[in-house]
Design an enzyme around this catalytic site. Structure first.
Site, PDB file in Angstrom:
ATOM      1  N   GLU A  64       0.703  -1.263   0.247  1.00 41.92           N
ATOM      2  CA  GLU A  64      -0.070  -0.100   0.093  1.00 41.92           C
ATOM      3  C   GLU A  64       0.664   1.295  -0.148  1.00 41.92           C
ATOM      4  O   GLU A  64       2.022   1.244   0.367  1.00 41.92           O
ATOM      5  CB  GLU A  64      -0.779   0.011   1.187  1.00 41.92           C
ATOM      6  CG  GLU A  64      -1.956  -0.889   1.180  1.00 41.92           C
ATOM      7  CD  GLU A  64      -2.970  -0.744   2.393  1.00 41.92           C
ATOM      8  OE1 GLU A  64      -3.899  -1.756   2.389  1.00 41.92           O
ATOM      9  OE2 GLU A  64      -2.791  -0.242   3.466  1.00 41.92           O
ATOM     10  N   CYS A  73      -1.481  -4.682  -5.932  1.00 41.34           N
ATOM     11  CA  CYS A  73      -1.873  -6.015  -5.340  1.00 41.34           C
ATOM     12  C   CYS A  73      -0.872  -7.050  -5.347  1.00 41.34           C
ATOM     13  O   CYS A  73       0.060  -6.963  -6.250  1.00 41.34           O
ATOM     14  CB  CYS A  73      -3.569  -6.432  -6.273  1.00 41.34           C
ATOM     15  SG  CYS A  73      -4.486  -5.056  -6.271  1.00 41.34           S
ATOM     16  N   GLU A  75      -1.169 -10.244  -6.278  1.00 43.21           N
ATOM     17  CA  GLU A  75      -1.204 -10.904  -7.600  1.00 43.21           C
ATOM     18  C   GLU A  75      -0.482 -10.339  -8.504  1.00 43.21           C
ATOM     19  O   GLU A  75       0.255 -10.776  -9.139  1.00 43.21           O
ATOM     20  CB  GLU A  75      -2.923 -10.940  -8.047  1.00 43.21           C
ATOM     21  CG  GLU A  75      -3.714 -11.692  -7.275  1.00 43.21           C
ATOM     22  CD  GLU A  75      -4.643 -10.511  -6.317  1.00 43.21           C
ATOM     23  OE1 GLU A  75      -3.933  -9.691  -5.640  1.00 43.21           O
ATOM     24  OE2 GLU A  75      -5.708 -11.032  -5.942  1.00 43.21           O
ATOM     25  N   CYS A 112      -9.146  -8.051  -8.021  1.00 41.71           N
ATOM     26  CA  CYS A 112      -9.842  -6.814  -8.604  1.00 41.71           C
ATOM     27  C   CYS A 112      -9.553  -6.866  -9.971  1.00 41.71           C
ATOM     28  O   CYS A 112      -9.213  -7.885 -10.476  1.00 41.71           O
ATOM     29  CB  CYS A 112      -8.686  -5.661  -7.910  1.00 41.71           C
ATOM     30  SG  CYS A 112      -7.291  -5.411  -8.563  1.00 41.71           S
ATOM     31  N   CYS A 115      -6.073  -7.110 -11.488  1.00 36.10           N
ATOM     32  CA  CYS A 115      -5.321  -8.276 -11.335  1.00 36.10           C
ATOM     33  C   CYS A 115      -6.104  -9.207 -12.388  1.00 36.10           C
ATOM     34  O   CYS A 115      -5.110  -9.943 -12.902  1.00 36.10           O
ATOM     35  CB  CYS A 115      -5.633  -8.663  -9.818  1.00 36.10           C
ATOM     36  SG  CYS A 115      -4.490  -7.878  -8.804  1.00 36.10           S
TER      37      CYS A 115
END
Length: 160
Positions: A64, A73, A75, A112, A115
C-alpha cells in the site's frame, strides 16, 4: 436480439487439506506471503503464490501507499516479478489469500479488475490457462482459467 448464457465453473473445497498436494502447498505459500504485506492503511493483508511450469514458486504481497492509487495488489506483484524474472516460463497456477484484523477471511477475496486483466494477459502471453485458487476459511474456490474471473476481458486481438 440474441440471448447468450455464460457459465462459469467453480470447484469449492471446504478445507485446504481437500486440495491436491500441489494446490495445498501453493495456498500455504500464499498465506505465508500475506505476512509480508505492507498494509498500514487498510489492514488487509493479501498474499499470492504462483507455480511456474519450471517448478518455481513465486510469491507476492500487497504493497500500500498513502496515495492508494500507487499501491499494488499481491497478484500483480507476483505476476510481474515472475514475468520479468522468468520471461519464457508460463504460470501454471496462482493461489490468493487475504487476512484482516480477525485473521483469514471466511470466504475467498476475489482479485480486483486490474489483477484479473493481468491474469488474462499472462494467459494470452503463454497461450496457457492459469489455475486460480482463491483461499478462504470456510471455502476455497478453484477456477480453471482467468476467463472464469473475467469473461469479457480485453485481449490483444481487441487492438486489431
Amino acid at each position: 436480439m440474441r440471448r447468450k448464457e455464460l457459465r462459469i465453473m467453480v470447484c469449492e473445497y471446504d478445507a485446504v487439506v481437500e486440495l491436491p498436494d500441489a494446490d495445498q502447498k501453493l495456498v500455504l505459500a500464499a498465506r505465508e506471503a500475506s505476512k509480508n504485506a505492507y498494509a498500514p492503511y487498510s489492514k488487509f493483508h493479501v498474499g499470492a503464490a504462483l507455480l511456474l511450469e519450471n517448478g518455481e514458486v513465486i510469491t507476492g504481497s500487497n504493497q500500500e501507499n498513502a496515495d492508494f492509487t500507487d499501491g499494488l495488489c499481491a497478484e500483480r506483484v507476483a505476476l510481474f516479478y515472475a514475468n520479468s524474472t522468468y520471461p519464457d516460463v508460463a504460470v501454471k497456477a496462482i493461489a490468493v489469500t487475504a487476512k484482516n484484523a480477525h485473521g483469514l477471511l471466511e470466504f475467498p477475496a476475489q482479485p480486483c479488475g486490474s489483477c484479473r486483466q493481468v491474469l488474462v494477459e499472462t494467459e494470452v502471453r503463454y497461450n496457457k490457462h492459469i489455475r486460480v485458487i482463491l483461499d478462504g476459511r470456510k471455502h476455497i474456490q478453484v477456477l480453471e482459467g482467468a476467463d472464469n474471473l473475467l469473461p469479457f476481458a480485453f485481449k490483444p486481438k481487441d487492438l486489431e
